[in-house]
Design an enzyme around this catalytic site. Structure first.
Site, short mmCIF file in Angstrom:
data_model
loop_
_atom_site.label_atom_id
_atom_site.label_comp_id
_atom_site.label_asym_id
_atom_site.label_seq_id
_atom_site.Cartn_x
_atom_site.Cartn_y
_atom_site.Cartn_z
N LYS A 1 -10.51 0.40 -2.69
CA LYS A 1 -10.38 -0.29 -1.30
C LYS A 1 -10.33 1.23 -0.49
CE LYS A 1 -7.17 -1.77 2.67
NZ LYS A 1 -5.60 -2.01 2.01
N ASP B 1 0.65 -1.58 -0.30
CA ASP B 1 -0.12 0.28 -0.75
C ASP B 1 1.05 1.53 0.10
OD1 ASP B 1 -1.37 -2.36 0.43
OD2 ASP B 1 -3.00 -0.93 2.28
N LYS C 1 -7.33 3.20 -3.46
CA LYS C 1 -7.42 3.00 -2.43
C LYS C 1 -8.00 4.24 -1.91
CE LYS C 1 -5.26 1.79 1.96
NZ LYS C 1 -3.65 0.91 3.26
#
Lengths: 293, 340
Positions: free
Chosen positions: B276, B172, B240
């Site tokens: 996400k 991430d 995300k």
């Protein structure tokens, strides 16, 4: 020209806020005498989801309320008596109109309720001394037992509009729960909920933290089973549940090991006693070594 | 101004997706022209659409399915300065057996930790981390100087390659919001491409790259849409919303706008990008609204761990409480789930 009446919306009291039922439901509460400004009012009719929300609010309030000193809780409970005393006339009028009693009888009920708050307020910093103990043990230890509040208590207040009266019955059920630092989710009298709902306004203006008392007017037969089975409720006071299938409630409560007080009937139902305070406590025993010189 | 013009002709990293969509002449200027040519977002319409999707009533068997799906799509997360190997082990234990009273509870998709905690997570997962294991749980690591992203390129890249070498399956990364907001799209683009390259394992495969846009700092829906395109063009496998360290974190309208980009990308290229939302989703009820939004925007096929994830820590407990309520018929309480 006569003035239009401005009837009050009687709403639930949850988490320190006056809310309508999430279901949007209300039910009619009719006066039994013509002296009130209107012949009937609509009170909010709580649903199981209101009960769920009330338990969340009550749980959130436990740490703060039980964390205050007994002296401080006593001051807050005494403050309830002070504020209630200032609104005697309003309560007497509501009780007289909705219970069908004379104003003097209603006033006597309000006075008794006020005095009861004062009586229980006095216990807040004293019950531990009476119910706790320094235990004699065979060893060099201090061994102390102290009562601590059990947590969230679901209360079914006395339901009859007669004795001991909708306000006094409510106070008899709720006050002892609060003394030790528990928080309460209360179902007031279904037929005469107005005094209890107005008492919510007294709580809201007398330093009682939000969520410590939550009042759900409506049908106890509908809401009580959800509270009895709720895993986050620690104790159940069935004081006014005599007309319900209260054995079923007791069985539901047993699933999660709740303390349960059975129903009581008649004018002495929920009569003031130290036992009503200590019933909603858990005993904590502490061992501590004695200093050896 | 001179600096702007000089830089405008600078070529940016030749990522294949961008080459296909923007064309061979991939420069700062062409990238900017492409991103700024994307139509703006109708903010009022977007919020109204998100609010409307949030009103669906999901009950009984649908709710049970939704709750299990939420668990399967969760990246169980701990991103605290106070994290310890022990905390990561207990997180992993919870990821493998979310509710010890009900073994039918599915496992979460992944655990998400800081890079230095990856070896502890991998060790604690044991065989649950093996390829093809039933109910396999991935290890996701935040990298590139998470959460601020304020470090030099080399630090960010070694942060990434360290985590991949330690066994992270997913990275991430945070974008450089400062560069994005000052319009230096090429710099953000190059960085994502470089981090993607740092995700490469010795055997030639790549760790999945999730690009964190930190929408709470991007200020407008237009920026969110542009950053989403940028992240996808540069090679992100997932986009995300947030780090969870900035308020507001994930919101339904922001996630909806990102899903719309993913839908458009799918229509354009046939390629499926994951989304996400992370941070601020604490109640099952909110999570269910996200499921509805995904199904209605990109389709139900996105409701699988490869294409949609929740980044959450406290959400799992609320889902477990709801699950217990559905199973037992009575309300449960916080005393019946772990304290994380």
């Amino acid at each position: 020209m006569s003035r239009l009446a401005v009837p009050k919306t009687y709403k639930l009291y949850v988490g320190g806020k006056f809310i309508r039922s999430e279901s949007g439901r209300v039910y009619e509460v009719a006066t039994t005498k013509g002296s009130f400004s209107v012949s009937s009012v609509n009170a909010a009719k709580a649903s199981r989801k209101d009960a769920r929300d009330a338990v969340v609010a009550a749980r959130a309030a436990v740490s703060g309320w039980s964390g205050t000193t007994g002296y401080n809780r006593g001051q807050v409970l005494y403050r309830i008596a002070e504020i209630l005393d200032g609104r005697r006339a309003q309560f007497a009028e509501e009780i007289a109109a909705f219970e069908g009693v004379s104003v003097s009888t209603a006033t006597a009920q309000v006075d008794e309720a006020i005095d009861l708050w004062v009586w229980y307020a006095g216990w807040a910093d004293k019950y531990v001394q009476v119910a706790g103990n320094g235990n004699a043990v065979s060893g060099p230890f201090f061994n102390l037992s102290v009562p601590e509040p059990t947590g969230v208590v679901a209360v079914i207040a006395p339901q009859g509009a007669g004795v001991p009266g909708s306000l006094l019955g409510f106070v008899r059920a709720v006050a002892p729960v609060l003394v030790s630092g528990n928080t309460a989710v209360v179902i007031p009298s279904e037929r005469a909920p107005l005094a209890a709902l107005s008492l919510g306004e007294v709580f809201a203006t007398s330093d009682v933290p939000a969520g410590v008392v939550n009042i759900l007017s409506g049908s106890p037969a509908e809401i009580a089973p959800w509270l009895a089975a709720h895993a986050d409720v620690n104790a159940l006071d069935l004081l006014g549940a005599g007309e319900l299938e209260w054995v079923d409630l007791q069985i539901a409560a047993a699933d999660t090991l709740k303390r349960v007080l059975p129903p009581e009937q008649g004018p002495d139902a929920g009569a003031p006693s130290l036992d009503r305070i200590t019933f909603f406590t858990e005993t904590k025993t502490v061992w501590h070594t004695k200093g050896l010189l | 101004m001179t600096m702007e013009t000089t830089r405008a002709g600078t070529t940016v990293a030749p990522a294949s997706r961008a080459l296909d969509v923007i064309g061979g002449d991939l420069t700062e200027r062409s990238l900017r022209r492409y991103l700024e040519g994307i139509p703006g977002v109708d903010a009022v319409g977007l919020e109204a659409r998100a609010a409307a999707l949030g009103t669906r009533s999901i009950k009984t068997t649908s709710k049970a399915w939704a709750l299990d799906t939420i668990i399967r799509l969760t990246d169980l997360t701990t991103l605290e300065g106070a994290d310890t190997p022990g905390k990561v082990r207990s997180l992993v234990a919870k990821a493998m057996v979310p509710d010890p009273d009900d073994m039918s509870t599915p496992r979460v998709a992944a655990v998400c930790v800081y890079g230095d905690m990856v070896p502890h997570a991998v060790e604690a997962l044991g065989s649950a981390h093996d390829d093809g294991a039933p109910g396999r749980i991935n290890v996701a690591a935040v990298a590139t100087a998470f959460p601020s992203g304020r470090a030099s390129r080399s630090v960010k890249l070694s942060d990434t390659s360290d985590a991949v070498a330690a066994g992270a399956d997913e990275i991430d990364m945070v974008i450089d919001r400062g560069a994005f907001l000052s319009g230096r799209y090429g710099q953000v683009f190059d960085e994502i491409v470089a981090v993607k390259e740092a995700c490469k394992r010795p055997d030639g495969t790549y760790a999945h790259l999730k690009v964190i846009l930190e929408t709470g700092e991007l200020n407008t829906y237009d920026n969110v849409r542009r950053a989403s395109w940028l992240g996808i063009l540069a090679g992100g496998d997932f986009i995300k919303t947030s780090t969870g360290k900035v308020t507001p974190a994930a919101t339904l309208p922001v996630t909806l706008s990102m899903l719309e980009v993913v839908r458009d990308w799918h229509r354009l290229t046939g390629e499926k990008i994951g989304v996400k939302p992370a941070g601020g989703i604490r109640a099952s009820k909110d999570a269910i609204k996200y499921l509805v939004t995904v199904a209605e925007t990109v389709g139900e096929e996105w409701l699988q761990p490869d294409l949609f994830r929740f980044g959450a820590s406290s959400l799992l407990n609320d889902v477990l409480l709801q699950r217990q309520k559905l199973t037992s018929g009575r309300y449960s309480g916080p005393a019946y789930v772990t304290i994380d």
